[in-house]
Design an enzyme around this catalytic site. Sequence first.
Site, PDB file in Angstrom:
ATOM      1  N   SER A 138     123.339  41.640 -12.152  1.00  0.00           N
ATOM      2  CA  SER A 138     123.980  40.427 -11.689  1.00  0.00           C
ATOM      3  C   SER A 138     125.412  40.901 -11.127  1.00  0.00           C
ATOM      4  O   SER A 138     125.783  39.974 -10.065  1.00  0.00           O
ATOM      5  CB  SER A 138     125.223  39.438 -12.763  1.00  0.00           C
ATOM      6  OG  SER A 138     123.547  38.706 -13.673  1.00  0.00           O
ATOM      7  N   GLY A 153     127.072  43.835 -14.287  1.00  0.00           N
ATOM      8  CA  GLY A 153     125.279  43.172 -14.632  1.00  0.00           C
ATOM      9  C   GLY A 153     124.784  44.471 -15.471  1.00  0.00           C
ATOM     10  O   GLY A 153     124.732  44.870 -15.662  1.00  0.00           O
TER      11      GLY A 153
END
Length: 269
Positions: free
Chosen positions: A72, A212
């Site tokens: 992410s 992420g």
Amino acid sequence: MKSRMLLLFSTILFVCTLSPQPLFAADKAQGDPEEVFRKYEVEGCFVLCPIGSDDCFRLNAERCGQRFIPASTFKIVNSMIALETGAVESTEEILPWDGTEHWIKSWNQDQDMEHAFQRSCVWFYQELARRIGQERMDQYLAKSNYGNMSTAGGIDRFWLDGGLLISAEEQIAMLRRLDAETLPFAADVQRTVKRLMVLERGDNYILSGKTGLGKNGEAWVGWLVGFIESGGTKYCYALNIESPDITLKQIASLRHTVLRDILTARGLM
């Protein structure tokens, strides 16, 4: 003789006070990455660079050059591509939730970019990627020089478990360009995404970033990349950690703890 010795000592002392000191003095933490990561029983690396300077602090420099799935953290660039191409009109445009239940409860509702970025909502950004399309995605990855620029694995999966890979050093290069607003996007688009990245404001610092979570073999890899402004100086940073022995939820929390420990130790928080 005594007067000459005193003069020599005074001259050396005067020169030393004038000589600029390195931003990050060499210390055990720089030379021994295991010390900071061993505490949390993870492998990891970290880069911290003042904007506009190459006087960077690194932990585990070799790993800093190794590429991992961005997961992410790619939402930073994905957001800019979506805004630049008109795949989404603005950060306020709402995409409807399709009713699929997700393990993160905040994803189970309609989303706009403002909230989807903060919640790291995967389905929202998968829809943006499909709207952007393969051709434009490839073009902007190349223009941004983002990692290995691969979209193998599908237009809505390549940054999650597909072919896209990036190193901590490459994250830093991207962040430098974002700060300078020299990425291949309109200046207002880059400013918008920098605003979305703000995580917290302290008495003497502003911390921005994007998380992420991805896989490296059987191990979870946790990322946290962004900026910290402290003491009148702005820095970009990139952290990744991994361990095959802890759960996804544990590493999701741990990346924040490790980052805070390192920045606190450097006197930035």
